[in-house]
Design a protein around this motif. Sequence first.
Motif, PDB file in Angstrom:
ATOM      1  N   CYS A 112      24.721  55.533  31.064  1.00 39.25           N
ATOM      2  CA  CYS A 112      24.295  54.787  32.257  1.00 39.25           C
ATOM      3  C   CYS A 112      24.351  53.267  32.042  1.00 39.25           C
ATOM      4  N   PRO A 113      23.721  52.708  30.987  1.00 40.54           N
ATOM      5  CA  PRO A 113      23.819  51.252  30.806  1.00 40.54           C
ATOM      6  C   PRO A 113      25.266  50.762  30.754  1.00 40.54           C
ATOM      7  N   TYR A 114      26.142  51.570  30.177  1.00 41.37           N
ATOM      8  CA  TYR A 114      27.532  51.124  30.038  1.00 41.37           C
ATOM      9  C   TYR A 114      28.223  51.062  31.405  1.00 41.37           C
ATOM     10  N   ILE A 115      28.028  52.099  32.213  1.00 36.98           N
ATOM     11  CA  ILE A 115      28.741  52.084  33.501  1.00 36.98           C
ATOM     12  C   ILE A 115      28.129  51.060  34.451  1.00 36.98           C
ATOM     13  N   VAL A 116      26.811  50.902  34.428  1.00 32.62           N
ATOM     14  CA  VAL A 116      26.253  49.897  35.366  1.00 32.62           C
ATOM     15  C   VAL A 116      26.617  48.483  34.909  1.00 32.62           C
ATOM     16  N   SER A 117      26.751  48.297  33.613  1.00 30.10           N
ATOM     17  CA  SER A 117      27.202  46.977  33.136  1.00 30.10           C
ATOM     18  C   SER A 117      28.653  46.739  33.550  1.00 30.10           C
ATOM     19  N   LEU A 118      29.471  47.784  33.441  1.00 31.13           N
ATOM     20  CA  LEU A 118      30.869  47.633  33.874  1.00 31.13           C
ATOM     21  C   LEU A 118      30.925  47.331  35.373  1.00 31.13           C
ATOM     22  N   ALA A 119      30.140  48.066  36.158  1.00 26.21           N
ATOM     23  CA  ALA A 119      30.173  47.863  37.615  1.00 26.21           C
ATOM     24  C   ALA A 119      29.718  46.440  37.964  1.00 26.21           C
ATOM     25  N   THR A 120      28.751  45.915  37.229  1.00 25.06           N
ATOM     26  CA  THR A 120      28.306  44.539  37.455  1.00 25.06           C
ATOM     27  C   THR A 120      29.445  43.568  37.151  1.00 25.06           C
ATOM     28  N   ALA A 121      30.090  43.795  36.016  1.00 26.46           N
ATOM     29  CA  ALA A 121      31.176  42.885  35.610  1.00 26.46           C
ATOM     30  C   ALA A 121      32.343  42.961  36.597  1.00 26.46           C
TER      31      ALA A 121
END
Length: 511
Positions: A112-121
């Motif tokens: 989860c942290p990885y995908i939400v960080s990607l979506a933010t970027a």
Amino acid sequence: MAFETLHSPMAFLKQMLGSVPFEKEFQAYVDWWEREGKLISAATDRSGTPWLRMFDRFGGRVDEVIFPPDYWRMLRKGYEAGVLWRAFEGHSLKPHYYLGFLTSFFDPGIYCPYIVSLATAVSLQKYGDEEVKARFLPPLLRQDGTGWQGATWMTEAKGGSDLGATVETSARRVGQTSSSARHTADQKDSGGDQSKSSGDRWFLTGEKYFSSNVGAELAVVAARPEGAPEGVRGLALYLVPRIRQDGGLNYFVRRIKDKIATRSVPTGEVEFKDSEAFLLGKPEWGIYEILEVLNLSRVANSIGSVALTQRAMAEALGFSEQRIAFGKPIFQHPLLHKQFEDRFYELKKAFALAWEAVRLLDEVWQEPVPYSHRYHLFRLIAHLAKYWTAEQAAQTAKWAMEVHGGMGTLAEFPVERWLREAMILAIWEGTPQRQILDGLEVMERKGAHLGLFEHLAPHANPAKLVDMKRRVEDHLALPPDRREAGSEEILRDLAEFTAEALLRKLEKKDS
Ligand SMILES: Cc1cc2nc3c(=O)[nH]c(=O)nc-3n(C[C@H](O)[C@H](O)[C@H](O)COP(=O)(O)OP(=O)(O)OC[C@H]3O[C@@H](n4cnc5c(N)ncnc54)[C@H](O)[C@@H]3O)c2cc1C
């Protein structure tokens, strides 16, 4: 049939795709999980909800999420391996999703942290103005594991499915910031272009009820600009830093949720009080930007669900090869053996469906509105994949528990965790009902089924293709209430049919 690849996420990926890029680096990541990550992940799950330290010793509000140091080490591994920076370095999302699969085999929650960080970027890169990008993108994309994290917060307490009616967070424009102002957070943290503070600045006020990766340095947040129309078309997307320009907290964490699973990601309730925010894109693009964020996560959820399905099967295999009943390992009894064969086939189908969503997303992720037919095809496949793979994960995790008999229900063994994790995969990023109805909508409004059938024609069984086409067209011709009421059966069958055709495509290795 050989089941050896079940025990290794890398071996399974290679079996399905022929080869895996960055194999040496990704294998080192898997080896770390086998060596250390597994234990840290199990301990994180066991220890339950992380703590929230709201105040420092002097009474200042700090809102820090407290995990043991090993947790942070585990989290950093994925960032170092490239869950974020590889997408921007290689202009392709595929490395992220490979790593997402490998991660989720060990811990779907930490994906989860990885995908939400990607979506933010991605939102920032696609819609941020140049100065906001220059300031905030570099710290997200650091390669040494010290980078900032992102988060994606849309849902409020009155409900997540109907965002147009339930988002009450409001946004008030305060104009452009002075370019000479210096962001105090920048002084603390040496990422990005530190001398500038600019962009179209707003204040946000409101509350988000499910805020995963709470504590992240940046979040993309859905809010309604003052004076914007009601409904989903009045929502806009904002970038909200954790730290205000004056160095104070920009959002507040009211509490951290006590969840049945995904304990590797802290999910909190967040309050915005005149929180500084930057508008991403134009206000009227908001709904598209929000859906783009969700699409990235839905594909991740599909990949994570397949990895969890594999993991649950691996646990069941390991147990059944050793557990003796009626004179031999239970795996050798014909009924159980057949169940393994059937489920392995379903696992491969689920992978083929999820991977097609990855492949298509990788083609269309930079597209602006209005979207192409290819984008609508992607959306349909993404809804089918999110719905169907999460169902598979939950069913397989339940079955893996049954294979363990009573042992499966005990918290001291790993298998019960996969069932808990699977239940969350089905709900977040949009419930099964949401995926079904959105899948129906993209067929009704954009004719995405026509593109799907064309896409599948070279691989599908011809008689089944004709039958499926006829059923979908008959269904779309029904009166609206009947169309919606009967949508689960048709979408489920369409998902299965699509997965079967895509597996044939993968097995021909012409993907
Ligand atoms: C662990 C966890 C972490 C989360 N993290 C985040 C996060 O970081 N950011 C974020 O924005 N959200 C997050 N969410 C929220 C999540 O996206 C929502 O839970 C989800 O979208 C469903 O919304 P809801 O829970 O409000 O349910 P509701 O929207 O209230 O739905 C309740 C039920 O009604 C059904 N329903 C609704 N409309 C219809 C309809 N038209 N027809 C048929 N059935 C319908 C739904 O399918 C569901 O079964 C998280 C959720 C969980 C569980």
